[in-house]
Motif scaffolding. Structure first.
Motif, short mmCIF file in Angstrom:
data_model
loop_
_atom_site.label_atom_id
_atom_site.label_comp_id
_atom_site.label_asym_id
_atom_site.label_seq_id
_atom_site.Cartn_x
_atom_site.Cartn_y
_atom_site.Cartn_z
N LEU A 133 32.58 24.56 8.98
CA LEU A 133 31.96 24.85 7.69
C LEU A 133 30.96 26.00 7.74
CD1 LEU A 133 31.27 21.18 6.56
CD2 LEU A 133 33.13 22.66 5.77
N ILE A 134 29.96 25.87 8.59
CA ILE A 134 28.83 26.79 8.54
C ILE A 134 28.31 27.13 9.93
CG2 ILE A 134 28.02 25.97 6.29
CD1 ILE A 134 25.95 24.24 7.85
N GLU A 135 27.53 28.18 9.97
CA GLU A 135 26.70 28.50 11.12
C GLU A 135 25.26 28.52 10.64
OE1 GLU A 135 29.57 31.37 13.85
OE2 GLU A 135 28.09 32.27 12.49
N GLU A 136 24.34 28.29 11.56
CA GLU A 136 22.93 28.26 11.19
C GLU A 136 22.10 28.82 12.34
OE1 GLU A 136 19.87 25.06 9.23
OE2 GLU A 136 21.04 24.41 10.96
N ALA A 137 21.13 29.62 12.00
CA ALA A 137 20.23 30.15 13.01
C ALA A 137 19.32 29.06 13.55
CB ALA A 137 19.37 31.27 12.41
N GLY A 138 18.92 29.21 14.79
CA GLY A 138 17.92 28.34 15.36
C GLY A 138 16.53 28.85 15.00
N ALA A 139 15.54 28.00 15.15
CA ALA A 139 14.16 28.38 14.84
C ALA A 139 13.22 27.82 15.90
CB ALA A 139 13.76 27.86 13.46
N ILE A 140 12.19 28.59 16.20
CA ILE A 140 11.11 28.13 17.06
C ILE A 140 9.94 27.80 16.15
CG2 ILE A 140 9.60 28.72 18.99
CD1 ILE A 140 12.61 28.55 19.69
N VAL A 141 9.53 26.54 16.14
CA VAL A 141 8.54 26.08 15.17
C VAL A 141 7.37 25.39 15.85
CG1 VAL A 141 10.26 25.82 13.35
CG2 VAL A 141 9.72 23.89 14.82
N VAL A 142 6.22 25.45 15.20
CA VAL A 142 5.01 24.79 15.68
C VAL A 142 4.34 24.09 14.50
CG1 VAL A 142 4.59 26.43 17.56
CG2 VAL A 142 3.61 26.87 15.29
N PRO A 143 3.54 23.06 14.76
CA PRO A 143 2.80 22.43 13.66
C PRO A 143 1.75 23.37 13.11
CG PRO A 143 2.14 21.51 15.78
CD PRO A 143 3.33 22.39 16.04
N LYS A 144 1.28 23.08 11.93
CA LYS A 144 0.39 24.01 11.22
C LYS A 144 -0.92 24.28 11.97
CE LYS A 144 -1.86 20.44 8.39
NZ LYS A 144 -2.18 20.00 7.00
N ASP A 145 -1.37 23.31 12.78
CA ASP A 145 -2.64 23.49 13.49
C ASP A 145 -2.45 24.00 14.92
OD1 ASP A 145 -1.43 21.21 14.40
OD2 ASP A 145 -3.22 19.94 14.36
N SER A 146 -1.24 24.48 15.22
CA SER A 146 -0.97 25.01 16.56
C SER A 146 -1.81 26.26 16.84
CB SER A 146 0.51 25.36 16.70
OG SER A 146 0.75 26.08 17.90
N PRO A 147 -2.26 26.44 18.08
CA PRO A 147 -3.00 27.66 18.42
C PRO A 147 -2.10 28.89 18.52
CG PRO A 147 -2.67 26.33 20.37
CD PRO A 147 -2.19 25.51 19.22
N TYR A 148 -0.77 28.67 18.49
CA TYR A 148 0.17 29.78 18.64
C TYR A 148 0.56 30.30 17.25
CZ TYR A 148 0.25 27.18 22.97
OH TYR A 148 -0.13 26.49 24.10
N LYS A 149 0.09 31.50 16.96
CA LYS A 149 0.32 32.08 15.64
C LYS A 149 1.57 32.94 15.58
CE LYS A 149 -3.59 30.25 14.45
NZ LYS A 149 -3.60 28.99 13.67
N THR A 150 1.99 33.45 16.74
CA THR A 150 3.19 34.30 16.82
C THR A 150 4.04 33.85 18.00
OG1 THR A 150 2.22 35.93 18.33
CG2 THR A 150 1.83 36.25 15.95
N ILE A 151 5.27 34.33 18.03
CA ILE A 151 6.15 34.01 19.15
C ILE A 151 5.59 34.61 20.45
CG2 ILE A 151 7.68 36.00 18.80
CD1 ILE A 151 8.76 32.45 19.92
N ASP A 152 4.92 35.74 20.36
CA ASP A 152 4.29 36.33 21.55
C ASP A 152 3.20 35.42 22.10
OD1 ASP A 152 5.91 38.55 21.50
OD2 ASP A 152 4.50 39.78 20.34
N ASP A 153 2.40 34.84 21.21
CA ASP A 153 1.36 33.90 21.64
C ASP A 153 1.97 32.74 22.42
OD1 ASP A 153 -0.53 35.42 20.32
OD2 ASP A 153 -0.63 34.10 18.56
#
Length: 336
Positions: A133-153
């Motif tokens: 049916l479909i393909e879907e991209a993966g995602a790297i996610v953090v909770p809202k209070d995570s200290p990591y603001k970017t993927i580089d962090d």
């Protein structure tokens, strides 16, 4: 209530030009003097989701079922969940239901991997391929209070102490949520064996772990998190597709962030072994009618899914290739 997380795509059958036997789905045909006739809406189909409510498979199945209902491709489709062992409990049930043309199962890359890593007696090669049916991209996610603001962090901290930062995924080893962080680790110079991966049985279990800070970050299909992104509960640091995802306009791709990795998941539908050609065609015709509808196109855009429609033998060949590729990889890692 709208549910956004993975599982078994609801498929029902409005068959054109066939009437299915009593052991299969019902698709009545109106008689006409010329021997033709307009096919009526199929009824009596059942869609199994092999993991928990709220998972990506679950979202897919219930969306398919609803679009079939709205477009009169099928009515009264029952979507139900049989979780366990990363989808292989449901897979075994499907294979045991040999010849049942009313039954099908929502599945995808995760079930392919689990069938090997869980050493399941039932395999995808035992099933009857219906449709991708479909393909879907993966995602790297953090909770809202995570200290990591970017993927580089995140990557910077991860590289300093890979075993300290736990990453969670809604699949077992060999599934997409396991393959994504392992490939990401490799791409940024971390040994996959050093990754602290925590497996959850679908997005319904992964999300509470992420929100409860039991893991540092999650890796899964981005559709698992759309409601929480909109509610401001989680942040997507990056997506793994080639191009940005319309539904996540603020999330960069890994490639745009300087990480050489593209990864997509896929979802499809398989039926039990031993069904008749007519029963198989019932499913294919119903899904084909659904796929051609404006309602389905709306759902693709809404959920950020990429159309990857294949049916029958074409999907069967693709499934065989995927099964072998995953089996070889897991054998190389000592996981199968």
């Amino acid at each position: 209530m709208r549910t956004r997380r993975a599982a078994l795509a609801g498929a029902l059958a409005a068959v054109s030009m066939i009437a299915v036997s009593a052991c299969g789905a019902t698709a009545d045909k109106e008689e006409s003097g010329s021997g033709g006739g307009a096919s009526k809406t199929a009824t009596g189909l059942r869609l199994m989701v092999p993991n928990t409510p709220g998972s990506g498979y679950d979202l897919t199945a219930r969306t398919v079922s609803q679009v079939m209902q709205d477009t009169e491709a099928a009515t009264g489709t029952q979507v139900f969940n049989v979780p366990g062992a990363s989808g292989t409990v449901g897979l075994q049930r499907l294979v045991n239901d040999k010849g049942n043309g009313k039954m099908a199962m929502q599945m995808g890359l995760g079930v392919v991997g689990a069938s090997h890593s869980q050493k399941s007696k039932a395999t995808l090669t035992d099933t009857t391929p219906i449709a991708r049916l479909i393909e879907e991209a993966g995602a790297i996610v953090v909770p809202k209070d995570s200290p990591y603001k970017t993927i580089d962090d995140l990557v910077t901290a991860w590289k300093k102490d890979p075993k300290k930062l736990a990453v969670g995924g809604g699949s077992s080893p060999g599934g997409p949520d396991h393959l994504l962080p392992m490939q990401l680790a490799k791409a940024v110079g971390i040994k996959p064996k050093d990754v602290n991966f925590v497996s959850y049985d679908g997005g319904g279990e992964l999300l509470p772990a992420l929100l409860g800070n039991k893991i540092a970050f999650g890796a899964s299909g981005f559709g698992e998190f759309l409601d929480q992104v909109e509610a401001g509960q989680v942040r997507v640091l990056a997506v793994s597709s080639e191009k940005p995802v319309d539904a996540l306009k603020d999330a960069p791709t890994l490639k745009a962030s300087g990480i050489d990795l593209v990864f997509t998941n896929w979802r499809g539908i398989v039926a039990p072994p031993g069904i008749t050609d007519e029963q198989k065609q019932t499913w294919i015709d119903s899904l084909t009618k659904m796929h051609a509808s404006d309602e389905w196109k709306t759902q693709l855009e809404k959920n950020g899914w990429v159309d990857a429609f294949q049916t029958g033998d074409e999907f069967g060949s693709y499934l065989t290739e995927q099964d072998k590729a995953v089996a070889d990889l897991l054998a190389e890692l000592g996981l199968a």
